[in-house]
Design a protein around this motif. Structure first.
Motif, PDB file in Angstrom:
ATOM      1  N   GLY A  61      -4.250  41.478 -34.254  1.00  0.00           N
ATOM      2  CA  GLY A  61      -5.516  42.263 -34.744  1.00  0.00           C
ATOM      3  C   GLY A  61      -6.675  41.323 -34.907  1.00  0.00           C
ATOM      4  N   ALA A  62      -6.370  40.093 -34.665  1.00  0.00           N
ATOM      5  CA  ALA A  62      -7.447  39.063 -34.676  1.00  0.00           C
ATOM      6  C   ALA A  62      -8.909  39.671 -33.801  1.00  0.00           C
ATOM      7  CB  ALA A  62      -7.255  37.608 -34.305  1.00  0.00           C
ATOM      8  N   LEU A  63     -10.040  39.224 -34.504  1.00  0.00           N
ATOM      9  CA  LEU A  63     -11.069  39.539 -33.559  1.00  0.00           C
ATOM     10  C   LEU A  63     -11.369  38.074 -32.793  1.00  0.00           C
ATOM     11  CD1 LEU A  63     -13.896  41.130 -35.921  1.00  0.00           C
ATOM     12  CD2 LEU A  63     -12.125  42.283 -34.340  1.00  0.00           C
ATOM     13  N   ASP A 133     -14.702  46.174 -41.254  1.00  0.00           N
ATOM     14  CA  ASP A 133     -15.684  46.042 -40.251  1.00  0.00           C
ATOM     15  C   ASP A 133     -16.030  44.579 -39.941  1.00  0.00           C
ATOM     16  OD1 ASP A 133     -16.454  48.723 -39.816  1.00  0.00           O
ATOM     17  OD2 ASP A 133     -17.966  48.765 -41.442  1.00  0.00           O
ATOM     18  N   ASP A 134     -15.584  43.472 -40.887  1.00  0.00           N
ATOM     19  CA  ASP A 134     -15.653  42.150 -40.639  1.00  0.00           C
ATOM     20  C   ASP A 134     -14.526  41.566 -39.788  1.00  0.00           C
ATOM     21  OD1 ASP A 134     -14.232  42.275 -42.587  1.00  0.00           O
ATOM     22  OD2 ASP A 134     -15.348  40.808 -43.975  1.00  0.00           O
ATOM     23  N   GLY A 135     -13.483  42.428 -39.394  1.00  0.00           N
ATOM     24  CA  GLY A 135     -12.587  41.747 -38.695  1.00  0.00           C
ATOM     25  C   GLY A 135     -11.057  41.597 -39.530  1.00  0.00           C
ATOM     26  N   GLN A 136     -11.135  41.859 -40.677  1.00  0.00           N
ATOM     27  CA  GLN A 136     -10.016  41.622 -41.530  1.00  0.00           C
ATOM     28  C   GLN A 136      -8.909  42.518 -40.993  1.00  0.00           C
ATOM     29  OE1 GLN A 136     -10.600  40.221 -45.777  1.00  0.00           O
ATOM     30  NE2 GLN A 136     -12.518  41.159 -45.339  1.00  0.00           N
ATOM     31  N   VAL A 137      -7.484  42.229 -41.065  1.00  0.00           N
ATOM     32  CA  VAL A 137      -6.516  43.332 -40.503  1.00  0.00           C
ATOM     33  C   VAL A 137      -5.236  43.003 -41.462  1.00  0.00           C
ATOM     34  CG1 VAL A 137      -5.247  43.982 -38.616  1.00  0.00           C
ATOM     35  CG2 VAL A 137      -7.609  43.217 -38.081  1.00  0.00           C
ATOM     36  N   LEU A 138      -4.511  44.096 -41.591  1.00  0.00           N
ATOM     37  CA  LEU A 138      -3.116  44.256 -42.119  1.00  0.00           C
ATOM     38  C   LEU A 138      -2.387  45.109 -41.558  1.00  0.00           C
ATOM     39  CD1 LEU A 138      -3.904  44.132 -46.155  1.00  0.00           C
ATOM     40  CD2 LEU A 138      -2.650  42.397 -44.757  1.00  0.00           C
ATOM     41  N   GLN A 139      -1.128  44.742 -41.011  1.00  0.00           N
ATOM     42  CA  GLN A 139      -0.017  45.439 -40.363  1.00  0.00           C
ATOM     43  C   GLN A 139       0.401  46.411 -41.263  1.00  0.00           C
ATOM     44  OE1 GLN A 139       3.282  43.354 -38.847  1.00  0.00           O
ATOM     45  NE2 GLN A 139       3.326  44.570 -37.017  1.00  0.00           N
ATOM     46  N   PHE A 140       0.898  47.409 -40.859  1.00  0.00           N
ATOM     47  CA  PHE A 140       1.604  48.445 -41.783  1.00  0.00           C
ATOM     48  C   PHE A 140       3.055  48.372 -41.773  1.00  0.00           C
ATOM     49  CE2 PHE A 140      -2.539  50.952 -41.491  1.00  0.00           C
ATOM     50  CZ  PHE A 140      -2.557  51.411 -42.744  1.00  0.00           C
ATOM     51  N   ASN A 141       3.748  48.670 -42.975  1.00  0.00           N
ATOM     52  CA  ASN A 141       5.272  48.701 -43.197  1.00  0.00           C
ATOM     53  C   ASN A 141       5.826  50.143 -43.112  1.00  0.00           C
ATOM     54  OD1 ASN A 141       3.920  46.608 -45.506  1.00  0.00           O
ATOM     55  ND2 ASN A 141       5.057  45.669 -43.807  1.00  0.00           N
ATOM     56  N   VAL A 142       7.244  49.852 -43.010  1.00  0.00           N
ATOM     57  CA  VAL A 142       7.917  51.085 -43.081  1.00  0.00           C
ATOM     58  C   VAL A 142       7.921  51.569 -44.518  1.00  0.00           C
ATOM     59  CG1 VAL A 142      10.188  49.873 -43.329  1.00  0.00           C
ATOM     60  CG2 VAL A 142      10.007  52.170 -42.680  1.00  0.00           C
ATOM     61  N   PRO A 143       7.802  52.918 -44.962  1.00  0.00           N
ATOM     62  CA  PRO A 143       7.973  53.370 -46.105  1.00  0.00           C
ATOM     63  C   PRO A 143       9.174  52.974 -46.800  1.00  0.00           C
ATOM     64  CG  PRO A 143       6.888  55.074 -44.537  1.00  0.00           C
ATOM     65  CD  PRO A 143       7.464  54.017 -44.001  1.00  0.00           C
ATOM     66  N   GLU A 144       9.471  53.038 -48.064  1.00  0.00           N
ATOM     67  CA  GLU A 144      10.646  53.133 -48.885  1.00  0.00           C
ATOM     68  C   GLU A 144      11.423  54.327 -48.572  1.00  0.00           C
ATOM     69  OE1 GLU A 144       9.783  51.712 -52.637  1.00  0.00           O
ATOM     70  OE2 GLU A 144       9.476  49.899 -52.129  1.00  0.00           O
ATOM     71  N   ASN A 145      12.569  54.477 -48.353  1.00  0.00           N
ATOM     72  CA  ASN A 145      13.547  55.589 -48.350  1.00  0.00           C
ATOM     73  C   ASN A 145      12.916  56.527 -47.343  1.00  0.00           C
ATOM     74  OD1 ASN A 145      15.092  54.698 -50.603  1.00  0.00           O
ATOM     75  ND2 ASN A 145      13.185  55.434 -51.978  1.00  0.00           N
ATOM     76  N   SER A 146      12.744  55.935 -45.859  1.00  0.00           N
ATOM     77  CA  SER A 146      11.887  56.817 -44.894  1.00  0.00           C
ATOM     78  C   SER A 146      12.898  57.306 -44.058  1.00  0.00           C
ATOM     79  CB  SER A 146      11.240  55.697 -44.049  1.00  0.00           C
ATOM     80  OG  SER A 146      11.809  54.719 -43.761  1.00  0.00           O
ATOM     81  N   SER A 147      12.692  58.400 -43.547  1.00  0.00           N
ATOM     82  CA  SER A 147      13.657  59.038 -42.610  1.00  0.00           C
ATOM     83  C   SER A 147      13.345  58.624 -41.208  1.00  0.00           C
ATOM     84  CB  SER A 147      13.371  60.538 -42.647  1.00  0.00           C
ATOM     85  OG  SER A 147      12.377  61.083 -42.212  1.00  0.00           O
ATOM     86  N   GLU A 148      14.152  59.044 -40.216  1.00  0.00           N
ATOM     87  CA  GLU A 148      13.965  58.580 -38.820  1.00  0.00           C
ATOM     88  C   GLU A 148      12.725  59.283 -38.201  1.00  0.00           C
ATOM     89  OE1 GLU A 148      16.595  56.589 -36.611  1.00  0.00           O
ATOM     90  OE2 GLU A 148      16.678  56.283 -39.033  1.00  0.00           O
ATOM     91  N   ALA A 149      12.329  60.543 -38.807  1.00  0.00           N
ATOM     92  CA  ALA A 149      11.319  60.888 -38.339  1.00  0.00           C
ATOM     93  C   ALA A 149      10.083  60.105 -38.806  1.00  0.00           C
ATOM     94  CB  ALA A 149      11.162  62.510 -38.905  1.00  0.00           C
ATOM     95  N   ASP A 150      10.067  59.655 -40.060  1.00  0.00           N
ATOM     96  CA  ASP A 150       8.993  59.020 -40.629  1.00  0.00           C
ATOM     97  C   ASP A 150       8.514  57.698 -39.622  1.00  0.00           C
ATOM     98  OD1 ASP A 150       8.785  60.597 -42.903  1.00  0.00           O
ATOM     99  OD2 ASP A 150      10.050  59.495 -43.916  1.00  0.00           O
ATOM    100  N   ALA A 171       0.750  45.448 -51.741  1.00  0.00           N
ATOM    101  CA  ALA A 171      -0.516  45.769 -52.288  1.00  0.00           C
ATOM    102  C   ALA A 171      -1.683  46.393 -51.350  1.00  0.00           C
ATOM    103  CB  ALA A 171      -0.918  44.158 -52.603  1.00  0.00           C
ATOM    104  N   GLN A 172      -2.747  46.866 -52.175  1.00  0.00           N
ATOM    105  CA  GLN A 172      -3.614  47.691 -51.624  1.00  0.00           C
ATOM    106  C   GLN A 172      -4.547  46.557 -50.748  1.00  0.00           C
ATOM    107  OE1 GLN A 172      -6.093  50.048 -53.997  1.00  0.00           O
ATOM    108  NE2 GLN A 172      -4.648  50.448 -55.327  1.00  0.00           N
ATOM    109  N   PRO A 173      -5.044  46.944 -49.709  1.00  0.00           N
ATOM    110  CA  PRO A 173      -5.751  45.790 -48.809  1.00  0.00           C
ATOM    111  C   PRO A 173      -7.125  45.260 -49.780  1.00  0.00           C
ATOM    112  CG  PRO A 173      -5.485  48.055 -47.887  1.00  0.00           C
ATOM    113  CD  PRO A 173      -5.017  48.179 -49.074  1.00  0.00           C
ATOM    114  N   GLY A 174      -7.215  43.856 -49.242  1.00  0.00           N
ATOM    115  CA  GLY A 174      -8.118  43.280 -50.305  1.00  0.00           C
ATOM    116  C   GLY A 174      -9.726  43.419 -49.593  1.00  0.00           C
ATOM    117  N   PHE A 175      -9.694  44.473 -48.596  1.00  0.00           N
ATOM    118  CA  PHE A 175     -11.079  44.565 -48.465  1.00  0.00           C
ATOM    119  C   PHE A 175     -11.244  46.428 -48.043  1.00  0.00           C
ATOM    120  CE2 PHE A 175      -7.521  43.698 -44.878  1.00  0.00           C
ATOM    121  CZ  PHE A 175      -7.717  44.872 -44.265  1.00  0.00           C
TER     122      PHE A 175
END
Length: 212
Positions: A61-63, A133-150, A171-175
């Motif tokens: 996700g780097a610019l 907008d300034d190029g900061q990026v964070l990857q998402f994770n799998v939710p806790e107790n998720s199902s196959e559909a999730d 944590a919440q994104p710092g941007f």
């Protein structure tokens, strides 16, 4: 004698440690947006620098600037389905919920074949990113107790869809998040095309949260 033996042992240990560090320094690992990228140590104009593969930078996700082409993507808004020839993805929801940044998105099979979104098209949490907008990026994770559909780990017949959930857990994104990115891996696109999946030349997606 004891003192000399200790000194010799320490010297030998330091020598081995230096050799190990020298070897690892040739191929250092750089972390960008939490993603490890294996680099190569090079010398340019007398200065040591780490050379990183462009494709790995893009996946993180780097610019990428300095003359390199930006990552091209199909662009749209929240609640607008985007299509890359294989899957239609619609971002349904994005924001902080119960102390975590959460997205909810619908993935539909746009082919004439049975499809497993999470592996056949990388349409799952670990190929989704929150970006500023300034190029900061964070990857998402799998939710806790998720199902196959999730996580998109269920087969879809042509035209069928599944709603998936992804979170940034720690944590919440710092941007300020202004875009949600979908970045399928290059190997998935290449192998999919070989297997007859009609991925478009531009298969990345970007959802702008400011537009409607």
């Amino acid at each position: 004698m004891t003192s000399r033996l200790i000194k010799l042992s320490l010297a030998a240990w330091l020598s081995l440690s230096a050799a190990a560090l020298a070897q690892s320094a040739k191929n250092p690992t750089v972390y960008i947006n939490g993603q490890p990228i294996k680099g190569t140590l090079v010398t340019v104009n007398g200065k040591q620098m780490v050379q990183l593969p462009l494709t790995d930078l893009q996946k993180s996700g780097a610019l990428v600037s300095g003359g390199s082409s930006p990552v091209k993507a199909i662009q749209g808004c929240i609640n607008q389905p985007l299509f890359n020839g294989v899957v239609r993805i619609t971002l349904l929801e994005a924001g902080v919920k119960e102390g975590k940044y959460l997205i909810k998105f619908k993935v539909a099979n746009g082919t004439q074949k049975k499809l497993l979104p999470s592996s056949d098209a990388d349409a799952s949490y670990d190929n989704m990113y929150a970006a500023s907008d300034d190029g900061q990026v964070l990857q998402f994770n799998v939710p806790e107790n998720s199902s196959e559909a999730d996580t998109g780990n269920i087969y879809l017949t042509p035209g069928a869809n599944v709603v998936e959930i992804a979170v940034i857990r720690n944590a919440q994104p710092g941007f300020k998040v202004t875009r949600i990115l979908y970045r399928p891996d290059e190997d998935t696109l290449k192998d999919g095309r070989k297997d007859g999946l009609p991925f478009a030349p531009i298969s990345n997606m970007e959802f702008a949260l400011k537009c409607k």
